[in-house]
Design a protein around this motif. Structure first.
Motif, PDB file in Angstrom:
ATOM      1  N   MET A  65       0.840  -1.205   0.000  1.00 62.56           N
ATOM      2  CA  MET A  65       0.000   0.000   0.000  1.00 62.56           C
ATOM      3  C   MET A  65       0.869   1.248   0.000  1.00 62.56           C
ATOM      4  O   MET A  65       0.572   2.243  -0.671  1.00 62.56           O
ATOM      5  CB  MET A  65      -0.924  -0.007   1.223  1.00 62.56           C
ATOM      6  CG  MET A  65      -2.003   1.059   1.179  1.00 62.56           C
ATOM      7  SD  MET A  65      -3.229   0.730  -0.099  1.00 62.56           S
ATOM      8  CE  MET A  65      -4.061   2.337  -0.155  1.00 62.56           C
ATOM      9  N   GLU A  66       1.958   1.204   0.753  1.00 60.83           N
ATOM     10  CA  GLU A  66       2.823   2.374   0.869  1.00 60.83           C
ATOM     11  C   GLU A  66       3.498   2.734  -0.460  1.00 60.83           C
ATOM     12  O   GLU A  66       3.521   3.898  -0.853  1.00 60.83           O
ATOM     13  CB  GLU A  66       3.900   2.121   1.929  1.00 60.83           C
ATOM     14  CG  GLU A  66       3.394   2.063   3.359  1.00 60.83           C
ATOM     15  CD  GLU A  66       2.974   3.409   3.904  1.00 60.83           C
ATOM     16  OE1 GLU A  66       3.398   4.441   3.338  1.00 60.83           O
ATOM     17  OE2 GLU A  66       2.218   3.432   4.890  1.00 60.83           O
ATOM     18  N   GLN A  67       4.045   1.736  -1.149  1.00 62.70           N
ATOM     19  CA  GLN A  67       4.852   2.041  -2.329  1.00 62.70           C
ATOM     20  C   GLN A  67       4.063   2.802  -3.407  1.00 62.70           C
ATOM     21  O   GLN A  67       4.555   3.811  -3.918  1.00 62.70           O
ATOM     22  CB  GLN A  67       5.448   0.750  -2.894  1.00 62.70           C
ATOM     23  CG  GLN A  67       6.346   0.940  -4.114  1.00 62.70           C
ATOM     24  CD  GLN A  67       7.617   1.725  -3.806  1.00 62.70           C
ATOM     25  OE1 GLN A  67       8.105   1.749  -2.683  1.00 62.70           O
ATOM     26  NE2 GLN A  67       8.156   2.388  -4.820  1.00 62.70           N
ATOM     27  N   PRO A  68       2.837   2.391  -3.768  1.00 66.24           N
ATOM     28  CA  PRO A  68       2.134   3.129  -4.815  1.00 66.24           C
ATOM     29  C   PRO A  68       1.189   4.218  -4.318  1.00 66.24           C
ATOM     30  O   PRO A  68       0.430   4.790  -5.110  1.00 66.24           O
ATOM     31  CB  PRO A  68       1.338   2.020  -5.522  1.00 66.24           C
ATOM     32  CG  PRO A  68       1.004   1.064  -4.442  1.00 66.24           C
ATOM     33  CD  PRO A  68       2.163   1.110  -3.471  1.00 66.24           C
ATOM     34  N   GLY A 175       5.064  -5.236 -13.733  1.00 64.31           N
ATOM     35  CA  GLY A 175       4.593  -4.374 -14.810  1.00 64.31           C
ATOM     36  C   GLY A 175       3.860  -3.152 -14.305  1.00 64.31           C
ATOM     37  O   GLY A 175       3.890  -2.080 -14.940  1.00 64.31           O
ATOM     38  N   ASP A 176       3.191  -3.283 -13.168  1.00 67.45           N
ATOM     39  CA  ASP A 176       2.403  -2.172 -12.632  1.00 67.45           C
ATOM     40  C   ASP A 176       3.245  -0.933 -12.372  1.00 67.45           C
ATOM     41  O   ASP A 176       2.843   0.194 -12.697  1.00 67.45           O
ATOM     42  CB  ASP A 176       1.731  -2.593 -11.328  1.00 67.45           C
ATOM     43  CG  ASP A 176       0.577  -3.548 -11.544  1.00 67.45           C
ATOM     44  OD1 ASP A 176       0.071  -3.621 -12.683  1.00 67.45           O
ATOM     45  OD2 ASP A 176       0.169  -4.215 -10.570  1.00 67.45           O
ATOM     46  N   LEU A 177       4.396  -1.119 -11.748  1.00 67.09           N
ATOM     47  CA  LEU A 177       5.211   0.034 -11.370  1.00 67.09           C
ATOM     48  C   LEU A 177       5.851   0.681 -12.594  1.00 67.09           C
ATOM     49  O   LEU A 177       5.975   1.908 -12.672  1.00 67.09           O
ATOM     50  CB  LEU A 177       6.261  -0.388 -10.347  1.00 67.09           C
ATOM     51  CG  LEU A 177       5.641  -0.765  -8.987  1.00 67.09           C
ATOM     52  CD1 LEU A 177       6.632  -1.512  -8.123  1.00 67.09           C
ATOM     53  CD2 LEU A 177       5.140   0.479  -8.263  1.00 67.09           C
ATOM     54  N   ASN A 178       6.260  -0.130 -13.577  1.00 69.63           N
ATOM     55  CA  ASN A 178       6.725   0.454 -14.829  1.00 69.63           C
ATOM     56  C   ASN A 178       5.590   1.212 -15.515  1.00 69.63           C
ATOM     57  O   ASN A 178       5.792   2.289 -16.094  1.00 69.63           O
ATOM     58  CB  ASN A 178       7.241  -0.649 -15.762  1.00 69.63           C
ATOM     59  CG  ASN A 178       8.517  -1.274 -15.258  1.00 69.63           C
ATOM     60  OD1 ASN A 178       9.380  -0.603 -14.719  1.00 69.63           O
ATOM     61  ND2 ASN A 178       8.653  -2.582 -15.428  1.00 69.63           N
TER      62      ASN A 178
END
Length: 411
Positions: A65-68, A175-178
Motif C-alpha cells: 500500500m505504501e509504495q504506490p 509491470g504495474d510500477l513500470n
C-alpha cells in the motif's frame, strides 16, 4: 527544488498498483493527489496484508500500500450515491487531472466517464489505465500485470528457459510500477500541451501496450528472422557470440555479469584485471572474430579465472575496470548498494506504529530526480484520513459534512 508539479491537483479514482503508482510518482513530484476510496472497503490493496498475500506478522507496515500511495491524501467517498457524486464533482471542478482504472461499465454506471467529467470541468486531463487498451474485443475486460503484461505481452515466455516445463512468473507489481511511471510521463506531456495550447488531452496506457514496448526488439526480430521465441539471450551459454557479455560464477558461488559490447576495446584491460594478461596475444582470442570462433575455449578460460576469487575480492579487483560489469545482487543487498545509498534511492518515511522499530519505513523512490535532489516523501494515507480536511477545503460546513456522513456518502 523538486516539487515541479506544485499547484497541480490530481483526482485519483483507482485501486491496486498500476494506476495508483502513477499518482504516487506525481505526488513525489509535488502534485496534490487526492485518492478517492470507498468509505467501507477502501482500496482493496489494503486487504492484502490481512489476506495472507503479504508475508509477515500483524502490525507490519503494508508495503504494497505504501509504495504506490505515498504522499497522497485519502477521502472516503461513495460515488455510487448522489451525495458522494456531488462531492466528487466538486473535486473535479478544482482538479487538473482525473486518473482512473475503473472499467468502462463501471465508469458509465458511476457517471465518471469522459463526458461526465468533462461536463463538470472541460479543461481537465482525463487519464485511463487499462489491461488491453480502449479498442478491440477485450477492451471492456480487466487486467493485472501478471496477465496482460507478463503473460499476454510475451515477457514470461521470452524469459523462460527452453528446458523449463512451466513458464516463470513475475515478481510483485513488476509491470504495474513500470506502467505507473509511463502514465505519469504521459500526464506531464498532457499538462505541457494544455499549458501551450489550452487543449486538454485524454491519456491512455495499457499493460499490454507497455509489454509490447518493453519487448519491441524481440517482437520485431521474431517476424523478421522467423524466431518464435524472439532474440536469444546475450548470456546464453555456450552459444554467446561475445564472451564479454554474459554471467560468470565466482569462488563463493556468487555471480558477476559482464556487458562489454565493444569487446575488442575492453579485452586487454579486462583480462589484465582478471590476472590473465597472457590471453591478450593468444591467437585464439586476439580479436572478436576469432573469440567467436573459439568461444567455448574462451568461456572455459574465463570460467576458470573467475572461480579463483570470491565476489568481494572481484569487486576490489574490478573497481577501476574500464568495461561495464555488475555483481548479480539479491534485493536484500540493494539497501546497502553504495550507489543506491549515495543517490537516495531508498527513502525512509514516517510509518507510525509500524516499520523497522525506529518509527520509519523504507520505500523506493521513483527513478527521476530534479535538480540533483533526492525526493522527500510522505507515507501513504490511512483509509479516509483526509476526508473532513478535503470537504472543508471544498467549502462544506460541518452540518453538510455530518449530513453526508449520515447518508453514507462519505467516511
Amino acid at each position: 527544488m523538486h516539487d515541479v508539479l506544485s499547484g497541480i491537483r490530481v483526482l485519483e479514482v483507482a485501486s491496486w498498483t498500476f494506476v495508483p503508482a502513477a499518482g504516487a510518482v506525481l505526488a513525489d513530484w509535488g502534485a496534490d493527489v487526492i485518492k478517492v476510496e470507498h468509505p467501507v472497503s477502501g482500496d482493496p490493496q489494503r486487504g492484502l496484508i490481512t489476506s495472507g498475500l503479504i508475508p509477515g506478522a500483524a502490525g507490519v507496515v503494508n508495503f504494497m500500500m505504501e509504495q504506490p500511495n505515498r504522499g497522497k491524501r485519502s477521502i472516503g467517498l461513495d460515488i455510487s450515491t448522489p451525495g458522494g457524486r456531488e462531492v466528487l464533482y466538486k473535486l473535479v471542478e478544482s482538479s487538473d487531472v482525473f486518473l482512473t482504472n475503473f472499467l468502462p461499465d463501471a465508469r458509465a454506471r458511476l457517471q465518471i466517464d469522459l463526458d461526465d467529467i468533462r461536463a463538470v470541468n472541460p479543461q481537465i486531463i482525463y487519464v485511463r489505465g487499462h489491461g488491453q487498451g480502449t479498442r478491440g474485443p477485450d477492451a471492456h475486460k480487466g487486467g493485472y500485470d501478471g496477465a496482460s503484461y507478463w503473460a499476454r505481452g510475451g515477457i514470461g515466455a521470452s524469459l523462460t528457459p527452453a528446458d523449463r516445463e512451466w513458464p516463470i512468473s513475475q515478481t510483485a507489481a513488476f509491470g504495474d510500477l513500470n506502467g505507473g511511471m509511463t502514465i505519469a510521463g504521459g500526464i506531464c506531456g498532457a499538462l505541457v500541451k494544455r499549458e501551450r495550447t489550452g487543449e486538454p488531452s485524454v491519456v491512455d496506457v495499457s499493460l499490454l501496450g507497455l509489454a509490447m514496448w518493453t519487448m519491441s526488439p524481440n517482437i520485431l526480430a521474431s517476424r523478421l528472422f522467423d524466431l518464435p521465441g524472439g532474440l536469444p539471450s546475450f548470456g546464453t551459454r555456450p552459444v554467446a557470440p561475445n564472451p564479454l557479455v554474459g554471467i560468470y560464477k565466482t569462488k563463493d558461488g556468487r555471480f558477476i555479469s559482464l556487458v562489454m559490447l565493444e569487446a575488442d576495446r575492453f579485452w586487454a584491460d579486462f583480462v589484465t584485471h582478471l590476472g590473465r594478461g597472457d590471453l591478450i596475444d593468444d591467437p585464439r582470442f586476439k580479436d572478436a572474430t576469432v573469440r567467436q570462433e573459439h568461444r567455448a575455449e574462451c568461456l572455459a578460460e574465463l570460467d576458470a579465472a573467475f572461480a579463483t576469487k570470491t565476489l568481494d575480492e572481484w569487486k576490489t579487483v574490478f573497481a577501476d575496470l574500464a568495461g561495464v560489469w555488475a555483481p548479480v545482487q539479491n534485493v536484500y543487498e540493494l539497501y546497502e548498494d553504495p550507489q543506491a545509498v549515495a543517490n537516495g534511492y531508498v527513502v525512509h518515511i514516517d510509518a507510525g506504529d509500524g516499520g523497522d522499530g525506529g518509527g520509519t519505513f523504507p520505500v523506493i523512490a521513483n527513478p527521476v530526480q530534479f535538480d540533483e535532489t533526492p525526493p522527500s516523501l510522505r507515507g501513504a494515507p490511512e483509509h479516509g484520513q483526509h476526508t473532513e480536511e478535503i470537504l472543508l477545503e471544498l467549502g462544506l460546513d460541518w452540518d453538510a459534512i455530518v449530513a453526508h456522513k449520515e447518508a453514507g456518502a462519505v467516511l
